[in-house]
Structures are given as C-alpha cells and as structure tokens.
Design an enzyme around this catalytic site. Structure first.
Site, mmCIF file in Angstrom:
data_model
loop_
_atom_site.group_PDB
_atom_site.id
_atom_site.type_symbol
_atom_site.label_atom_id
_atom_site.label_comp_id
_atom_site.label_asym_id
_atom_site.label_seq_id
_atom_site.Cartn_x
_atom_site.Cartn_y
_atom_site.Cartn_z
ATOM 1 N N ASP A 6 -5.293 3.065 0.749
ATOM 2 C CA ASP A 6 -5.171 1.810 1.499
ATOM 3 C C ASP A 6 -4.740 2.152 2.915
ATOM 4 O O ASP A 6 -4.283 3.261 3.188
ATOM 5 C CB ASP A 6 -4.120 0.901 0.832
ATOM 6 C CG ASP A 6 -3.930 -0.412 1.595
ATOM 7 O OD1 ASP A 6 -4.939 -1.002 2.026
ATOM 8 O OD2 ASP A 6 -2.771 -0.840 1.784
ATOM 9 N N SER A 7 -4.842 1.169 3.793
ATOM 10 C CA SER A 7 -4.368 1.361 5.159
ATOM 11 C C SER A 7 -2.842 1.525 5.200
ATOM 12 O O SER A 7 -2.306 2.014 6.179
ATOM 13 C CB SER A 7 -4.764 0.146 6.007
ATOM 14 O OG SER A 7 -4.276 -1.034 5.400
ATOM 15 N N CYS A 69 -8.027 -1.099 -0.016
ATOM 16 C CA CYS A 69 -8.015 -1.894 1.219
ATOM 17 C C CYS A 69 -9.311 -2.712 1.333
ATOM 18 O O CYS A 69 -10.411 -2.152 1.258
ATOM 19 C CB CYS A 69 -7.889 -0.935 2.399
ATOM 20 S SG CYS A 69 -7.909 -1.740 3.995
ATOM 21 N N GLU A 149 5.082 -8.474 4.703
ATOM 22 C CA GLU A 149 5.839 -7.231 4.931
ATOM 23 C C GLU A 149 7.268 -7.503 5.391
ATOM 24 O O GLU A 149 8.163 -6.689 5.171
ATOM 25 C CB GLU A 149 5.095 -6.330 5.918
ATOM 26 C CG GLU A 149 3.771 -5.880 5.340
ATOM 27 C CD GLU A 149 3.322 -4.510 5.790
ATOM 28 O OE1 GLU A 149 3.876 -3.982 6.757
ATOM 29 O OE2 GLU A 149 2.383 -3.987 5.146
ATOM 30 N N CYS A 181 -7.458 -9.523 0.426
ATOM 31 C CA CYS A 181 -6.570 -8.669 1.220
ATOM 32 C C CYS A 181 -5.470 -8.165 0.293
ATOM 33 O O CYS A 181 -4.980 -8.919 -0.565
ATOM 34 C CB CYS A 181 -5.958 -9.450 2.379
ATOM 35 S SG CYS A 181 -4.768 -8.461 3.335
ATOM 36 N N HIS A 183 -2.388 -7.702 0.565
ATOM 37 C CA HIS A 183 -1.061 -8.336 0.572
ATOM 38 C C HIS A 183 -1.042 -9.734 -0.047
ATOM 39 O O HIS A 183 0.026 -10.245 -0.369
ATOM 40 C CB HIS A 183 -0.549 -8.450 2.011
ATOM 41 C CG HIS A 183 -0.213 -7.146 2.644
ATOM 42 N ND1 HIS A 183 -1.142 -6.138 2.818
ATOM 43 C CD2 HIS A 183 0.955 -6.680 3.150
ATOM 44 C CE1 HIS A 183 -0.549 -5.114 3.415
ATOM 45 N NE2 HIS A 183 0.712 -5.412 3.621
HETATM 46 N N1 DGL Z 1 -5.017 -3.392 3.577
HETATM 47 C C1 DGL Z 1 -5.584 -4.355 4.488
HETATM 48 C C2 DGL Z 1 -6.643 -5.183 3.756
HETATM 49 O O1 DGL Z 1 -6.611 -5.326 2.562
HETATM 50 C C3 DGL Z 1 -4.519 -5.266 5.094
HETATM 51 C C4 DGL Z 1 -3.617 -4.559 6.079
HETATM 52 C C5 DGL Z 1 -4.376 -4.016 7.274
HETATM 53 O O2 DGL Z 1 -4.841 -4.816 8.143
HETATM 54 O O3 DGL Z 1 -4.545 -2.814 7.341
HETATM 55 O O4 DGL Z 1 -7.549 -5.692 4.387
#
Ligand code: DGL
Length: 267
Positions: A6-7, A69, A149, A181, A183
């Site tokens: 993931d990012s 992600c 977050e 997403c 989160h």
């Molecule tokens: N992990 C990213 C997503 O699911 C969200 C956080 C980011 O913008 O990197 O799109």
C-alpha cells in the site's frame, strides 16, 4: 508468502481481512510511508512507485501480490501484470465491483475514493461491462484519509464532511456503495449512519481476501508454495513515521513491529 503493498499503513485494512480469511498463511506487508499519499499523484509516478513496491515484495519472497492501495490498483495494476506476467496479482477493484453488481437492486451504485482513483473512471468502465444497466455515481473524498489518520473517524467534523461529500450520492438514491480507498472501512459506522443503514456497503478488502482464498483452494501450485513457508508474517515500511504504530494499532487492534525497508535497495 502473500505479499501486500500500500502507499502507507491504510492498507492494513486489507491485510487484516486477508489474515482473517486465511489465518494459516503468512503475509509480508509493505507500506510506502516515505512517499504516501499516492491519491493525488500522476499515473506515471503511481506506476513507478507501485513497481518498486512490488519489486520489494518479490525480493522478500512473495508468491502472490495483493495491491491493497486503490489508487495503485486503479492506475498501476495493468502495468504490474504486464511487468510480472508470471506472478498472480490481485487488485482491490474487480471483486468489489462484482459484489456491487450482484447486490444492487435498483442498479444505482456509488463509488468513493481518492481523486487519483475516481479520475481513472475504472469503476464505471468495469461495472458497465458487468451490467450495462447500472448507473454509477462517484465522489472523490480527499479529506477522509487525513481525518482517519488523525483519529477523527467518529468526530462531529468528520460527520459534516461525510455529509458534504456523500449528499449527492444520497440524492441520487444509490442502494450500494463501494468504499474504494484503504482508509474508508474505518468510517464504515459513520457512513452507514449517514445513509440511515439503507445502503449496502461493500468493503473491497473483504471481497479481495475471499477471491484470494478461492484462488488458493483451486491453485495447487500456489497452495504448496504458501504452505511450504513457515516464516512469520512481517511488516515493512519505507519510513518509520512517528504515528505508524498508533495508526496500525487503530486498524489491526494490536501493535505490530515495522521493519524499515531500504528504498535504495529496490528502486
Ligand atoms: N491507499 C490509498 C488508496 O487506497 C489512500 C492513501 C493515499 O492517497 O495514498 O487509494
């Protein structure tokens, strides 16, 4: 090993579902905390970072890759599959859309995600192929990630922002909503409440974990590889940020130890 990237740490929502659905197997998680967020970046950069993330997971012995992600799934999954045709790569988009298409009764589906995800229109394109009658309503919700977050998932401020972003979807009378997403599952309660419990909410992490389980059951080769590995699950991040433990605890309900991944070794 099941490799998941993931990012950042948000992808732990997907890792959690994989661990819950496939408790026998170990995972190796990589969060690119040094370069998060991906959601506002160009496709070119998201692809470059995602390739590096996948390289890292492969260098650590991953037998299958899950792109947790959504932004990377939307913008880089194709590129990753072209680059690694021999590796099975799961994204968090396809299975969630299959479920959404199966669940909707009025053929009105909402999709929410980062700007980077929503701008690709990948959900519209795939859903139309699954069911041409479906009408899709999308909304980019860029403030949701920082709110989660910061631990604001059930704060009044977040409720107001949910209202602002999601009102058009309510007015469009969607009956199914995809949380596109990492989160957003942490906002599930507040989002459900906003729709008065009347909307079916799809968590792509769950759908992806189930698809992975099905694949392992049918793919003996992969099953053998995963079963032959007794190493413990491991968590890596490109930067050990001050709040990494706090956020991971918020998502997993327990603390995990993060190892620092050396970006230079795989870029
Ligand atoms: N992990 C990213 C997503 O699911 C969200 C956080 C980011 O913008 O990197 O799109």
């Amino acid at each position: 090993m099941i490799g998941i990237f993931d990012s950042g740490v948000g992808g732990l929502t997907v890792a959690k579902e994989v661990q819950h659905t496939l408790p026998k197997y170990n995972i190796i998680y990589f969060g690119d905390t040094a370069r998060v967020p991906y959601g506002n970046r160009s496709r070119e950069i998201v692809q470059q970072y995602s390739l590096e993330d996948a390289n890292f997971l492969l260098s650590k012995g991953s037998d299958v890759i899950v792109i947790a992600c959504h932004t990377a799934s939307a913008q880089a999954a194709k590129k990753l599959r072209e680059t690694y045709p021999q590796i099975l790569i799961f994204d968090v988009i396809k299975e969630a859309l299959k479920r959404a298409a199966a669940e909707t009764k009025n053929n009105r589906i909402g999709i929410i995600g980062t700007r980077g995800t929503i701008s690709t229109q990948i959900h519209e394109n795939l859903l139309k192929k699954l069911n041409p009658k479906v009408e899709i309503f999308t909304a980019a919700c860029p403030l949701f990630v920082p709110l989660v977050e910061e631990g604001f998932s059930s704060a009044p401020e977040t409720k107001r922002i949910i209202k602002k972003y999601l009102r058009p979807l309510k007015e469009a009378k969607i009956d199914t909503l995809v949380l596109a997403c990492t989160h957003y599952p942490l906002l599930l309660k507040a989002i459900k409440k906003f729709f008065s419990g009347k909307v079916h909410i799809i968590d792509p992490g769950k759908e992806t974990a189930l698809a992975l389980k099905k694949e392992i059951e049918q793919n003996n080769d992969l099953k053998k590889k995963l079963e032959g590995n007794n190493a413990e699950s491991e968590f890596f991040a490109s930067d050990i940020t001050p709040n990494i433990l706090e956020i991971s605890k918020m998502i997993l309900g327990k603390e995990v130890h993060f190892h620092k991944a050396n970006l230079e070794s795989f870029t």
